[in-house]
Design a protein around this motif. Structure first.
Motif, short mmCIF file in Angstrom:
data_model
loop_
_atom_site.label_atom_id
_atom_site.label_comp_id
_atom_site.label_asym_id
_atom_site.label_seq_id
_atom_site.Cartn_x
_atom_site.Cartn_y
_atom_site.Cartn_z
N UNK A 67 11.95 14.37 -11.33
CA UNK A 67 11.87 13.37 -10.25
C UNK A 67 13.18 12.62 -10.01
N UNK A 68 13.52 12.32 -8.82
CA UNK A 68 14.64 11.34 -8.63
C UNK A 68 14.26 10.18 -7.69
N UNK A 69 14.60 9.10 -8.03
CA UNK A 69 14.20 8.17 -6.93
C UNK A 69 15.38 7.03 -6.85
N UNK A 70 15.19 5.90 -6.12
CA UNK A 70 16.17 4.87 -5.87
C UNK A 70 15.20 3.86 -6.08
N UNK A 71 15.61 2.97 -7.20
CA UNK A 71 14.88 1.94 -7.83
C UNK A 71 13.42 2.32 -8.28
N UNK A 72 13.28 3.28 -8.95
CA UNK A 72 11.99 3.99 -9.58
C UNK A 72 11.15 2.98 -10.01
N UNK A 73 11.59 1.82 -10.60
CA UNK A 73 10.66 1.00 -11.43
C UNK A 73 9.59 0.52 -10.50
N UNK A 74 9.92 0.07 -9.04
CA UNK A 74 9.01 -0.26 -8.13
C UNK A 74 8.11 0.95 -7.81
N UNK A 75 8.64 2.07 -7.39
CA UNK A 75 7.59 3.25 -7.56
C UNK A 75 6.50 3.55 -8.56
N UNK A 76 6.96 3.52 -9.92
CA UNK A 76 6.39 3.42 -11.06
C UNK A 76 5.14 2.34 -10.86
N UNK B 152 5.67 -5.95 -6.28
CA UNK B 152 4.80 -4.84 -7.12
C UNK B 152 3.59 -5.14 -7.47
N UNK B 153 3.11 -6.35 -7.55
CA UNK B 153 1.75 -6.71 -7.87
C UNK B 153 0.78 -6.75 -6.62
N UNK B 154 1.41 -6.95 -5.42
CA UNK B 154 0.57 -6.93 -4.07
C UNK B 154 0.75 -5.97 -3.24
N UNK B 155 1.29 -4.80 -3.62
CA UNK B 155 1.69 -3.79 -2.81
C UNK B 155 0.84 -2.81 -2.73
N UNK B 156 0.44 -2.40 -1.68
CA UNK B 156 -0.47 -1.46 -1.45
C UNK B 156 -0.01 -0.07 -0.81
N UNK B 157 -0.27 1.25 -1.25
CA UNK B 157 0.46 2.34 -0.92
C UNK B 157 0.02 2.52 0.46
N UNK B 158 1.12 2.96 1.47
CA UNK B 158 1.04 3.41 2.79
C UNK B 158 0.97 4.70 2.94
N UNK B 159 1.98 5.08 2.15
CA UNK B 159 2.47 6.68 2.28
C UNK B 159 3.44 6.92 1.21
N UNK B 160 3.76 8.12 1.26
CA UNK B 160 4.69 8.62 0.30
C UNK B 160 5.62 10.02 0.70
N UNK B 161 6.74 9.85 0.37
CA UNK B 161 7.80 10.91 0.96
C UNK B 161 8.52 11.69 -0.15
N UNK B 162 8.70 12.98 0.53
CA UNK B 162 9.67 13.87 -0.80
C UNK B 162 10.70 14.38 0.04
N UNK C 262 9.41 8.78 -2.80
CA UNK C 262 9.68 7.35 -2.53
C UNK C 262 8.39 7.20 -1.94
N UNK C 263 7.88 5.70 -2.27
CA UNK C 263 6.56 5.27 -1.72
C UNK C 263 6.96 4.09 -0.78
N UNK C 264 6.20 4.18 0.23
CA UNK C 264 6.13 3.15 1.47
C UNK C 264 4.94 2.27 1.04
N UNK C 265 5.02 0.98 1.34
CA UNK C 265 3.87 0.06 0.96
C UNK C 265 3.91 -1.45 1.80
N UNK C 266 2.96 -1.91 1.56
CA UNK C 266 2.61 -3.22 2.53
C UNK C 266 3.39 -4.31 2.03
#
Length: 933
Positions: A417-426, A364-374, A356-360
């Motif tokens: 990999x497993x995610x929730x709404x993975x298209x955003x993380x893609x 999805x076009x503006x989001x900057x990656x802040x952190x990532x969890x597993x 799962x990614x955490x962003x600003x």
């Protein structure tokens, strides 16, 4: 109006509310298709009473099974009542369980009705000087009102004391029995005095005071001034026995033998553990969330919001709740290289893991990656903070270095990999140069495929539903409104707890949902072969975006502004005065009072409806409703598209980037937002003008390829109608072929008007249109429309057989399926309420066609994407798939090679799926979308 003292003795007429809640919206079901609407309505009312009055003494009273003493008095008592609907009966026991778990005394006594138990307890409390509040919607209870007894209808929030009873019914509470006896009660089958209704009964009582007075001096009735007064003395004498029987039946018994007194009916502590289990089963998510939040903040739980584990104590009122959900908080924050390498090894050795990614930003076009969890196992999760602005927190690892370590792992097809709404993380990872591969599951899509209509598919909802756990909300750590922090502004310690839990919950949802989908027919293939592979394809299209002409849109906005002003002036002229065309209240006055147009439908509050379908019907005969509809359509087009689209252009790409959603529609069709591409009208000039603004880049053309009459072709395949199969196989104009059959003429003799009628029949049947609807659409008498439909079914009997077969199948199994095996559950397919059942039947007929069309389009998108990915088929930069709208795919193709690519893409789409009639894809080419369509 008498004031209600604090903490009154409350008696709830459970049976009255049970039936009222059953027939009132919302008509809820859980994801298993079990009805829950009546349960929700009664419990909601009880919660309202508890919150408003905080009682110490209270009881909920229900009718017991079987007959009562009134049946011994009068065998026909309540004989007219139909049996309780099965979908109401099934809600009684769960409701009783919830009431008991709330800590409320529940009473049901054989041989008497709930009214009698309530009356007896109310009188006992009155004798003690205690104020009793009776919660009911039954007018019979008004006879109990006195200085110590007050009625409240919690569903309408109306209170009845002595004066309010007089105001509402025109008689005193002590006259209510006689009032009911005189006019009778058809629902209870109380006979009453023949020929006496409410107005006559009221006049008789206001003139004579009571039935006893009427029986003692019946001739005085003839002196009263109401219609039929002269004959009333003879009627009273003739029907004396019926009147006395009616009075006895209407009288609430006040001396039921009870084993308890009012002071013994005290509330106990709620059993939160049991309540949580019951709310979870019914899928009352908001109430479950409140309970879990209460458990997490309890002293035994130490206020720790990481988990919902633990076991409730004996009282059930405190401690965390045990619903088999999240039980661990063994979360790690990775801020050093050694721990990162340790976790990289864990990820490599795990059979699958959640990411799962955490962003600003949510964009999805503006989001900057802040952190990532597993998460690698339930309760075992970690968060890697990358660019938090936490000066007091631990030093973070360099983002570029961390992503360099993660890239090989995330781009490998193993482990999964497993995610929730993975298209955003893609999208987020793609921005960082990482192509996420090896997707095993997306829990949002898994839930959607299991039951598209059963619930929402966001993580918080799914966690409550399947894990019994309320995750930490973003607002808990970031705040609300204008002062809400971005994720990079949140301290690392709080962010890590939130982010790691998201990955943990996602992994645990996978472990619950994946086995469920594996057991259900073809649903595993729908998930694995359609929905999951489509994720990167949609992400690619979204990222490419669409080019628009802002200057053209601005000009269109100005044109629409002028058109709106013209329509407003025309509307004012017809109305004879200026008014606000967007004001429902003013519109109701103008249309139905000033102009006297017929009221065809009312709102729940009884006002004339101005809904679109009402105006559409009125517009057939009156000019103002037509102007209102045109105004609404143009105003929406202006605000949603011509004004808004230019502001949505991305400053870096110069294009607009929609978001496609796979888990929204019931039938499997894609939807889109920001902008919504599906809602741009194509049947009017204004909508087509908007499509003109979707343009091709320099050196390219816009190509639109759509499936021709795909739902009718699917109808032919599903129904196996020989006439339809033959018409499509021979490449005939299906509407002309239908017209030839319906009107009994040759293909060459079919007129344009006959073809139009046949087209309306063809499409109307797909959507369950009635003869009335067809008559309105074609402007012909209903009997002619019915004749068209009857002849159609005679010529194409396979269609009627399919419709009947589908209805029966849906009724038997509760769902219908597409060609691919996607299911649409229909919880109201067996509802006793006829309009709701008919609506479910129409959906049952339509869903296999609309859903199959959606599945075919998704398969076509996958095949097209695979074809484009093959370097042997195209040169880099020649072809881009940019939009999917309804049955259409839109491309940007290099101008010099359009013919070559169009031929190939049409062939790919036509070969995507094999059904018993040919799939035909038709291509259009232009400098803009409208020209290509």
């Amino acid at each position: 109006m008498a004031s209600i003292p604090a903490q009154p003795f409350i008696l709830v007429d459970g049976s009255s509310y049970l039936f009222r809640a059953y027939y009132a919206p919302p008509h809820l079901t859980n994801s298993a298709g079990e009805p829950t609407g009546a349960i929700y309505g009664v419990v909601n009312m009880l919660r309202s009473l508890l919150k408003q009055y905080n009682p110490t003494h209270m009881a909920v009273i229900f009718d017991a099974k079987g007959e009562t003493f009134r049946n011994d008095m009068y065998a026909e008592y309540k004989a007219n009542r139909p049996p309780m609907p099965d979908d109401l009966r099934s809600q009684i026991e769960p409701l009783h369980q919830i009431i008991r778990a709330l800590g409320l005394p529940l009473i049901s006594i054989e041989g008497v009705e709930a009214d009698d138990v309530i009356g007896t307890l109310a009188m006992q409390a009155s004798e003690e000087g205690r104020t009793t509040l009776i919660s009911t919607g039954d007018k019979d209870m008004a006879q109990l009102v006195n200085d110590h007894v007050i009625l409240i209808n919690t569903m309408t929030n109306t209170v009845l004391d002595h004066d309010a009873v007089i105001e509402k019914y025109g008689v005193r509470p002590d006259q209510m029995i006689d009032f009911l006896a005189l006019m009778g009660d058809s629902s209870d089958n109380i006979p009453g005095l023949p020929g006496v209704g409410e107005k006559t009964a009221l006049a008789m009582l206001q003139g004579m005071g009571s039935i006893d007075a009427m029986l003692e001096e019946p001739d005085k009735l003839a002196e009263l001034s109401f219609r039929g007064a002269k004959s009333m003395p003879d009627k009273i004498r003739e029907h004396r026995d019926i009147l006395l029987l009616s009075k006895e039946l209407a009288t609430i018994k006040l001396d039921v033998e009870l084993e308890f007194k009012p002071e013994q009916l005290t509330l106990s502590e709620p059993d939160d553990q049991r309540l949580a289990e019951l709310y979870k089963a019914c899928e009352f998510r908001r109430w479950l969330s409140e309970l879990l939040e209460k458990g997490e903040k309890s002293p035994e739980h130490g206020g720790d919001t990481d988990t919902a584990g633990g076991t409730a104590d004996d009282s059930g009122s405190s401690g965390a709740l045990d619903l088999g959900g999240i039980r661990h908080d063994d979360y790690v924050t990775i801020t050093d290289e050694a721990t990162l390498h340790e976790w990289l090894e864990k990820l490599r050795s795990a059979p699958y893991y959640a990411v799962d990614t955490e962003t600003t930003s949510l964009d999805y076009m503006q989001a900057d990656l802040v952190g990532i969890s597993f998460a690698v196992a339930p309760g075992e999760a970690a968060y890697i903070p990358l660019i938090h602005q936490d000066m007091e927190g631990p030093k973070q690892l360099d983002r570029a270095w961390v992503l360099e370590q993660l890239k090989p792992l995330l781009e490998d097809t193993e482990p999964k990999k497993i995610g929730q709404n993975l298209k955003y993380d893609l999208h987020v990872l793609r921005t960082q140069g990482i192509h996420l591969r090896g997707i095993l599951n997306d829990t949002m899509l898994n839930s959607y495929v299991l039951n598209s209509t059963g619930s929402r598919h966001d993580m918080d909802t799914l966690s409550l539903q399947y894990l019994g756990h309320k995750p930490i909300s973003f607002e808990e750590i970031a705040g609300k409104g204008a002062k809400q922090k971005r994720f990079d502004e949140i301290p690392i310690a709080e962010a890590a707890r939130y982010a790691a839990e998201d990955a943990d919950v996602t992994l645990q949802l996978h472990e619950v949902l994946w086995p469920k989908v594996q057991k259900e027919g073809k649903l595993p293939e729908v998930l694995r072969q359609l929905e999951l592979p489509l994720l990167p394809v949609l992400a690619m299209m979204e990222r490419r975006g669409v080019l628009i002409d802002p200057a053209l849109l601005n000009a269109q906005s100005e044109t629409i502004r002028k058109e709106l002003a013209t329509i407003e002036k025309q509307a004012y002229d017809i109305a004879g005065q200026p008014f606000n065309l967007n004001s429902t209240k003013q519109l109701q006055t103008i249309l139905f009072e000033d102009l006297g147009l017929p009221v065809t439908k009312k709102t729940p509050k009884g006002a004339p409806s101005t809904a679109e379908e009402v105006l559409q019907e009125l517009a057939l005969d009156y000019p103002l409703p037509d102007l209102i509809l045109r105004h609404r359509g143009l105003a929406k087009l202006k605000s949603t598209y011509t004004d808004k689209l230019p502001r949505m252009i991305n400053s870096e790409t110069g294009r607009i980037h929609t978001s496609y959603h796979q888990a929204v529609t019931a039938t499997g069709r894609l939807s889109s937002t920001d902008p919504n591409l599906q809602n741009i009208p194509i049947r009017n000039e204004a909508g087509r003008r908007v499509r003109k603004a979707f343009i091709a880049p320099k050196g390219y053309r816009v190509v639109a390829i759509d499936y021709s009459q795909i739902e009718l072709r699917i109808m032919a395949h599903l129904s196996q109608s020989k006439g339809l199969l033959e018409a499509f196989a021979r490449g005939r104009d299906i509407h002309k072929a239908t017209a030839a059959e319906v009107f009994g003429v040759s293909l060459e003799q079919v007129s344009s008007e006959q073809r139009r009628s046949a087209k309306a029949v063809n499409f109307g049947l797909i959507y369950g249109m009635s003869a009335f609807g067809l008559s309105r659409q074609l402007g012909i008498p209903q009997k002619d429309a019915q004749h068209y439909m009857n002849v159609y079914f005679e010529r194409f009997p396979g269609v009627q057989d399919y419709m009947e077969r589908t209805r029966k199948q849906a009724s038997a199994q509760g769902y219908v399926e597409t060609i691919f095996g996607r299911r649409l559950y229909l919880p109201e397919i067996n509802a006793r309420n006829v309009p709701r059942r008919k609506a479910a039947e129409r959906a049952a007929i339509n869903a296999p066609m609309q859903g199959s069309a959606a599945d075919i389009m998704k398969k076509a998108m996958l095949d097209v994407a695979a074809w484009l990915d093959n370097p042997e088929n195209r040169e880099e930069g020649d072809v881009f798939m940019t939009m999917q709208v309804h049955d259409e795919l839109v491309f940007e193709i290099r101008e010099s090679k359009v013919d070559h690519y169009v031929k190939a893409l049409v062939e790919v789409m036509e070969q995507a799926v094999k059904i018993d009639v040919p799939l035909i894809a038709e291509a259009g080419v232009g400098d803009n979308w409208d020209e290509a369509h």
